[in-house]
Design a protein around this motif. Sequence first.
Motif, PDB file in Angstrom:
ATOM      1  N   GLY A   1       0.794  -1.221   0.000  1.00  0.00           N
ATOM      2  CA  GLY A   1       0.000   0.000   0.000  1.00  0.00           C
ATOM      3  C   GLY A   1       0.820   1.262   0.000  1.00  0.00           C
ATOM      4  O   GLY A   1       0.264   2.364   0.142  1.00  0.00           O
ATOM      5  N   GLY A   2       2.150   1.120  -0.096  1.00  0.00           N
ATOM      6  CA  GLY A   2       3.003   2.308  -0.185  1.00  0.00           C
ATOM      7  C   GLY A   2       3.522   2.810   1.138  1.00  0.00           C
ATOM      8  O   GLY A   2       3.981   3.948   1.228  1.00  0.00           O
ATOM      9  N   VAL A   3       3.465   1.976   2.199  1.00  0.00           N
ATOM     10  CA  VAL A   3       3.940   2.399   3.524  1.00  0.00           C
ATOM     11  C   VAL A   3       5.146   1.546   3.893  1.00  0.00           C
ATOM     12  O   VAL A   3       5.053   0.309   3.928  1.00  0.00           O
ATOM     13  N   GLU A   4       6.259   2.189   4.164  1.00  0.00           N
ATOM     14  CA  GLU A   4       7.481   1.493   4.557  1.00  0.00           C
ATOM     15  C   GLU A   4       7.557   1.491   6.082  1.00  0.00           C
ATOM     16  O   GLU A   4       7.772   2.532   6.712  1.00  0.00           O
ATOM     17  N   LEU A   5       7.399   0.287   6.690  1.00  0.00           N
ATOM     18  CA  LEU A   5       7.343   0.186   8.134  1.00  0.00           C
ATOM     19  C   LEU A   5       8.046  -1.081   8.580  1.00  0.00           C
ATOM     20  O   LEU A   5       7.901  -2.139   7.946  1.00  0.00           O
ATOM     21  N   ALA A   6       8.811  -0.998   9.661  1.00  0.00           N
ATOM     22  CA  ALA A   6       9.526  -2.156  10.185  1.00  0.00           C
ATOM     23  C   ALA A   6       8.593  -3.031  11.003  1.00  0.00           C
ATOM     24  O   ALA A   6       7.557  -2.575  11.504  1.00  0.00           O
ATOM     25  N   ARG A   7       8.971  -4.295  11.149  1.00  0.00           N
ATOM     26  CA  ARG A   7       8.134  -5.236  11.889  1.00  0.00           C
ATOM     27  C   ARG A   7       8.007  -4.838  13.357  1.00  0.00           C
ATOM     28  O   ARG A   7       6.927  -4.952  13.947  1.00  0.00           O
ATOM     29  N   ARG A   8       9.096  -4.381  13.967  1.00  0.00           N
ATOM     30  CA  ARG A   8       9.033  -3.996  15.388  1.00  0.00           C
ATOM     31  C   ARG A   8       8.113  -2.795  15.588  1.00  0.00           C
ATOM     32  O   ARG A   8       7.485  -2.657  16.642  1.00  0.00           O
ATOM     33  N   THR A   9       8.039  -1.924  14.568  1.00  0.00           N
ATOM     34  CA  THR A   9       7.124  -0.784  14.678  1.00  0.00           C
ATOM     35  C   THR A   9       5.673  -1.240  14.593  1.00  0.00           C
ATOM     36  O   THR A   9       4.805  -0.716  15.301  1.00  0.00           O
ATOM     37  N   VAL A  10       5.407  -2.233  13.724  1.00  0.00           N
ATOM     38  CA  VAL A  10       4.056  -2.789  13.648  1.00  0.00           C
ATOM     39  C   VAL A  10       3.669  -3.418  14.982  1.00  0.00           C
ATOM     40  O   VAL A  10       2.538  -3.237  15.479  1.00  0.00           O
TER      41      VAL A  10
END
Length: 515
Positions: free
Chosen positions: A478-487
Amino acid sequence: MALAASLFLRQNQSLVMTPQLMQSIQLLQMTHVELTQFIEQEVEKNPLLEIAAGEDGRGADDPFTGDEPSHAENAGGEDSFQPDLYDNATTGSAGSAPETLDGGLDNVFPDDTGPRAADAPELLGQWKSMPGGSEDGEGYDLDDFVASRKTLRDVLNEQIPFVLTDAIDRLIAQHLVDQLDEAGYLQGSTAETALKLGKPVANIERVLARLQELDPPGVFARTLSECLAIQLRALDRLDPAMAVLVDNLELLARRDFATLKKLCGVNEEDLLDMLAEIRKLDPKPGTRYETSASEAVVPDIVVRAAPDGSWHVELNPDTLPRVLVNRDYHAAVSSRTSRDSADYAFLNECLQTANWLTRSLDQRARTIMKVANEIVRQQDGFLMHGVDHLRPLNLKTVAEAIGMHESTVSRVTSNKYMLTPRGLFELKYFFTVSIGSAEGGDSHSAESVRHRIRTMIAQETPEAVLSDDDIVDALHKGGVELARRTVAKYREAMNIPSSVQRRREKRALAKASGG
């Protein structure tokens, strides 16, 4: 070289924090309730300050009872002359004497008394002849008929004499009542109570067992497990399987249904029925008697859609302080006071303080409007389409746009609320962290990303529960760059269990529903 004294002319700039400047900064971050209390205190201390007239034509602190309100003016305005209070008390017609003296006939002719409050205001519509009855419902105050709410201690003290007859037991019970918190839990231990009262621990335990039978069920519990057990016992539902479940609430928090089924010796359907009964219990039985009134949030800014497609931003008139400076009263008193007296100096000081307060309140209102307008301009997409279009925003961006310091914007947005077509939000809600885009496009707001995570988890099925890695992949698409720990951090902040716990819960619910 010989030393000699000389004079130099030098110009420099410095910031001096005067008491009035510090007070202006404090006014900026005050809430509506705090500002109202501050103004009321200033009006009590300053005779030149008045609360502006309301809808009824009289100010909230108007000392007069006549038809005409007290005459006051804004800082810089003009109005008619207000007579001195001393003149009002010494001059006037003789016809006003009964208003100030005890000239009523209530104690002489009871039949000629004035209007009295209705005995039962709820029946005024049916009984017009009732004292205080009228077509418009005036003549009584509903507050006169409102009974005071009982506290938890009042309810318990009324029941204790019925379960404890011994005077010593009642003394122990009263000591235990004093150790209850707002939720109805017993804070002190029985050993400490026994040591303090000089009684055996067995006596304290016996009195506590009797107190745990009182209403509301669950009161005097020391732990959550004990509170639930007391309520189940009162419902005659504390069987051995339920007792094991209550003693293992940590397994229930982890959604470890397999272990719970083994410990309780029940199947999955029975376990779900037991969990349904647990959910009906009250974990904080004492809060229903909490007497502290909950204050409703009053918005400071109101945002409405304009006919031209833009947004109309205005301050809420209910939160605007209406303070006036009575210059006529100052002029009347100053003309009778010597310029060298302490009274004249006091009046001038009051006038300066009143002028400063009105200017500070005006500056506060204009500053809030500047910040609110910029927030609405920046978050136009959120107002139009919802939280998915909430843009990342920080204090520095707003401060540079309106030409103010970041600390000023921070004070304005503290404990201030904005009413929008999307709902009521604190101004801090619109300031979120920026999250980078996977394709290098526009960054995303952290709040909008949390909303996406919440939506994806709400739509998952028992056969396809999303792990944190799956959520990362879906966000990347969906165009969002996010790390697993942040999720994982966002998920825990929203009180969403892990994928393992959610899978157990969803499968158990699906089997119970026959799916």
